[in-house]
Write a protein that holds these residues in place. Sequence first.
Motif, mmCIF file in Angstrom:
data_model
loop_
_atom_site.group_PDB
_atom_site.id
_atom_site.type_symbol
_atom_site.label_atom_id
_atom_site.label_comp_id
_atom_site.label_asym_id
_atom_site.label_seq_id
_atom_site.Cartn_x
_atom_site.Cartn_y
_atom_site.Cartn_z
ATOM 1 N N ASP A 283 36.850 -27.780 10.434
ATOM 2 C CA ASP A 283 36.469 -26.671 11.300
ATOM 3 C C ASP A 283 37.598 -25.651 11.407
ATOM 4 O O ASP A 283 37.377 -24.440 11.362
ATOM 5 N N ALA A 284 38.822 -26.155 11.581
ATOM 6 C CA ALA A 284 39.976 -25.262 11.738
ATOM 7 C C ALA A 284 40.151 -24.386 10.501
ATOM 8 O O ALA A 284 40.504 -23.207 10.610
ATOM 9 N N ARG B 232 31.815 -22.147 31.596
ATOM 10 C CA ARG B 232 32.963 -23.000 31.931
ATOM 11 C C ARG B 232 33.681 -23.542 30.688
ATOM 12 O O ARG B 232 34.487 -24.468 30.796
ATOM 13 N N ALA B 233 33.404 -22.975 29.544
ATOM 14 C CA ALA B 233 34.074 -23.457 28.327
ATOM 15 C C ALA B 233 35.427 -22.759 28.199
ATOM 16 O O ALA B 233 35.497 -21.547 28.054
ATOM 17 N N LEU B 234 36.512 -23.498 28.289
ATOM 18 C CA LEU B 234 37.849 -22.954 28.120
ATOM 19 C C LEU B 234 38.260 -23.080 26.661
ATOM 20 O O LEU B 234 37.866 -24.021 25.966
ATOM 21 N N MET B 235 39.052 -22.127 26.188
ATOM 22 C CA MET B 235 39.446 -22.163 24.786
ATOM 23 C C MET B 235 40.190 -23.457 24.457
ATOM 24 O O MET B 235 40.054 -24.004 23.365
ATOM 25 N N GLY B 236 40.966 -23.979 25.410
ATOM 26 C CA GLY B 236 41.665 -25.233 25.158
ATOM 27 C C GLY B 236 40.712 -26.380 24.907
ATOM 28 O O GLY B 236 40.952 -27.229 24.040
ATOM 29 N N ASP B 237 39.597 -26.412 25.663
ATOM 30 C CA ASP B 237 38.601 -27.457 25.463
ATOM 31 C C ASP B 237 37.958 -27.331 24.090
ATOM 32 O O ASP B 237 37.678 -28.339 23.419
ATOM 33 N N LEU B 238 37.697 -26.083 23.671
ATOM 34 C CA LEU B 238 37.075 -25.876 22.365
ATOM 35 C C LEU B 238 38.031 -26.265 21.240
ATOM 36 O O LEU B 238 37.643 -26.881 20.251
ATOM 37 N N GLU B 239 39.309 -25.898 21.393
ATOM 38 C CA GLU B 239 40.288 -26.221 20.355
ATOM 39 C C GLU B 239 40.431 -27.738 20.190
ATOM 40 O O GLU B 239 40.666 -28.226 19.083
ATOM 41 N N ALA B 240 40.273 -28.464 21.288
ATOM 42 C CA ALA B 240 40.378 -29.924 21.207
ATOM 43 C C ALA B 240 39.253 -30.527 20.379
ATOM 44 O O ALA B 240 39.382 -31.646 19.866
ATOM 45 N N GLY C 21 40.602 -10.396 19.901
ATOM 46 C CA GLY C 21 40.517 -11.617 20.694
ATOM 47 C C GLY C 21 39.086 -12.027 20.921
ATOM 48 O O GLY C 21 38.773 -13.218 20.936
ATOM 49 N N GLU C 22 38.196 -11.045 21.102
ATOM 50 C CA GLU C 22 36.779 -11.350 21.287
ATOM 51 C C GLU C 22 36.221 -12.037 20.051
ATOM 52 O O GLU C 22 35.479 -13.021 20.165
ATOM 53 N N TYR C 23 36.563 -11.538 18.880
ATOM 54 C CA TYR C 23 36.086 -12.157 17.640
ATOM 55 C C TYR C 23 36.594 -13.589 17.536
ATOM 56 O O TYR C 23 35.853 -14.496 17.150
ATOM 57 N N ALA C 24 37.853 -13.804 17.920
ATOM 58 C CA ALA C 24 38.415 -15.160 17.867
ATOM 59 C C ALA C 24 37.643 -16.103 18.786
ATOM 60 O O ALA C 24 37.365 -17.257 18.419
ATOM 61 N N ASP C 25 37.273 -15.644 19.971
ATOM 62 C CA ASP C 25 36.497 -16.475 20.902
ATOM 63 C C ASP C 25 35.150 -16.859 20.295
ATOM 64 O O ASP C 25 34.724 -18.017 20.378
#
Length: 387
Positions: free
Chosen positions: A260-261, A246-254, A279-283
């Motif tokens: 970290d960035a 249930r981890a959405l990329m938006g939640d992780l980016e927050a 895209g997989e590597y980015a995730d």
Amino acid sequence: MSPSRTVKPSPPEVLFKTGSKVFELERILRRRGHGEQHFLAVRRQPGREPVPVFLQALSLRRGEAFLSREPRARLQETLALSRLLEHPRIARLYGGHEVDDMLYLEWEHVPGYTLDDVAMLPLVYVHSYSEAFLVHVGLQLASLLAFLHGKTDARGMPLGFVHRDLHPQGLRFGPEGALMLTDLGDVFSRLPGRAPSSITRPHGEVYYGAPEVLFGEGADARSDLFSLGLILLELATSLHLYSLPRALMGDLEARLTDADAKRVFQGMMVAAQAGQGSGEYADVVMHAATYRPEDLESLMFRLSPGLRAILHRLLRRERTERYATAEDLEVDLRAHAARLGGHYGGAEAAAEFQRALAATAPVLSAFQMDVGAFPPGSVLHLPTPAA
């Protein structure tokens, strides 16, 4: 009534011939990036018994091989490594064969199941391996890494070996319950004359890489221990730290701090240079930069406090907070085994796996067709029936 006809089996596919040796294809195991392929084959020679072998095929075509070490140099380096790393639980490299535009590394074939197959069984039916089984696997892996990391030259100087590609497909669980390492392809060392990679790049299977490796910061022994932790976590829970439920990329980016960035950006730049910026590597890099101890705790809630503590220490984002050495990990695993009580070794682990395999068999076919979990290279893969 017409006479019955005998259907002749199809002749085996010949991968290549060299001198008196013929290599026949048994099974395609997997394909990796930049033209690398893995095969199970049989080596045949006149007057000798057939020998099953594992073949690692590297493309010599320009444009496919240029991103990693030059294949011929890689072969010579791996041969030197295999001579230094002779061990009963490390597969032997027999040599190499250059045929047309391919270079084949011929490895000892190790019987048994990949650790990936072992980890997949609990998904077929609701099942968990015992903690004694998990500790046994952890001790086997820690012992292999202690041997690898501790190698010295003739003067007693450390050779600085780091595996950099510890993952379940490169490990075999044998009939006696012992684990064997079957691939030395990405081992780093300080060997004189070592051929370096042509550019800085992430090494190994992305889903089993330590954060610092994914960020392009290099690997050391503690990076291998992180990979070991990911393998144990998956074996224990059937879940993965880099694929949080249930981890959405938006939640992780927050969750990202500025520091970290920067690390995520650096990792993506390095990966893009190496042709791995998918895209997989980015995730995966985003997960590596943002997971928290509570995320890890949520994956391990069924495990005992003792095993959870070991996995927490293995899977710290900052390497300075992890176990310093594989020997340190062995001490804690042995202490946990003592708390579990009773003798548990290879025979017990093999028996437990066979029980899991037997319990899985009745539902394996339906599961394979519904989910398709076991890839064609797996010995557990069931081909889709012809229509």
